[in-house]
Design a protein around this motif. Structure first.
Motif, short mmCIF file in Angstrom:
data_model
loop_
_atom_site.label_atom_id
_atom_site.label_comp_id
_atom_site.label_asym_id
_atom_site.label_seq_id
_atom_site.Cartn_x
_atom_site.Cartn_y
_atom_site.Cartn_z
N THR A 5 30.97 -26.76 -29.76
CA THR A 5 30.11 -26.73 -28.66
C THR A 5 28.79 -25.96 -29.30
O THR A 5 28.94 -25.28 -29.77
N ASP A 6 27.71 -25.97 -28.56
CA ASP A 6 26.45 -25.27 -28.53
C ASP A 6 27.31 -23.67 -28.76
O ASP A 6 26.33 -22.96 -29.99
N ALA A 12 27.09 -18.51 -35.37
CA ALA A 12 27.43 -19.28 -37.14
C ALA A 12 26.20 -19.78 -36.89
O ALA A 12 25.30 -18.93 -38.58
N VAL A 13 24.87 -20.06 -36.26
CA VAL A 13 23.42 -20.15 -37.00
C VAL A 13 23.20 -19.27 -36.59
O VAL A 13 22.11 -18.61 -37.71
N LYS A 14 22.96 -18.12 -35.93
CA LYS A 14 22.37 -16.85 -35.98
C LYS A 14 22.86 -16.20 -37.54
O LYS A 14 22.35 -15.62 -38.12
N ILE A 34 15.81 -20.45 -30.98
CA ILE A 34 15.11 -20.39 -29.99
C ILE A 34 15.98 -20.56 -28.27
O ILE A 34 16.46 -20.25 -27.44
N ALA A 35 16.58 -21.99 -29.58
CA ALA A 35 17.83 -22.96 -28.47
C ALA A 35 18.72 -23.32 -29.56
O ALA A 35 18.45 -24.01 -29.84
N PRO A 81 6.87 -25.16 -31.69
CA PRO A 81 5.37 -24.76 -31.73
C PRO A 81 4.79 -23.60 -30.41
O PRO A 81 5.38 -23.33 -29.47
N GLN A 82 4.14 -22.72 -30.92
CA GLN A 82 3.90 -21.58 -30.07
C GLN A 82 4.04 -22.11 -28.49
O GLN A 82 2.81 -23.13 -28.77
N GLY A 83 4.58 -21.16 -27.01
CA GLY A 83 3.77 -21.76 -26.08
C GLY A 83 5.17 -23.55 -25.86
O GLY A 83 4.54 -23.48 -24.53
N TRP A 84 5.60 -23.90 -26.93
CA TRP A 84 6.43 -24.41 -26.19
C TRP A 84 7.58 -24.57 -26.11
O TRP A 84 8.85 -25.01 -25.60
N GLU A 85 7.95 -23.00 -25.75
CA GLU A 85 9.80 -22.60 -25.96
C GLU A 85 10.17 -22.75 -24.44
O GLU A 85 12.01 -23.35 -24.25
N ASP A 86 9.54 -23.33 -23.68
CA ASP A 86 10.22 -24.06 -22.16
C ASP A 86 10.39 -25.13 -22.00
O ASP A 86 10.15 -26.08 -20.66
N LYS A 87 9.95 -25.85 -23.04
CA LYS A 87 9.62 -27.73 -23.06
C LYS A 87 10.40 -28.39 -24.48
O LYS A 87 9.81 -29.20 -24.74
N LEU A 88 11.59 -27.94 -24.25
CA LEU A 88 12.11 -28.08 -25.21
C LEU A 88 12.51 -29.10 -25.73
O LEU A 88 13.21 -30.55 -26.57
#
Length: 92
Positions: A5-6, A12-14, A34-35, A81-88
């Motif tokens: 699962t995510d 592990a990713v961290k 970011i996610a 990109p910067q500013g796209w954190e809520d637009k994945l």
């Protein structure tokens, strides 16, 4: 299909990001997780890495290769990109 699962992937990713971070910092940059969504790892390069012509290479051949080798071969990495954190959902 990635057999995790995510939420299971996150520690592990961290850990892998912490392993690649020193080499990124050597060039004046940094990296932030970011996610993780459906096995896709979203990261953001920061500092001197923003706008650098080698940023794509850093993502694919640095970060993604390590994640594929150390965790699972089907993991992919997307640069946010910067500013796209809520637009994945709009990336790709």
């Amino acid at each position: 299909m990635i057999p995790f699962t995510d939420e299971e992937l996150e520690p592990a990713v961290k850990d892998v990001i912490e392993k690649v971070r020193p080499s990124i910092k050597l060039d004046g940059g940094d990296i932030e997780l970011i996610a993780i969504k459906d096995g896709v790892v979203y990261v953001q390069l920061q500092g001197a890495c923003v706008g650098c012509g080698s940023a794509g290479t850093t993502i694919k051949f640095g970060v993604e290769r390590q994640l594929k080798t150390l965790i699972h071969p089907e993991i992919t990495v997307m640069s946010v990109p910067q500013g796209w954190e809520d637009k994945l959902d709009q990336l790709g």
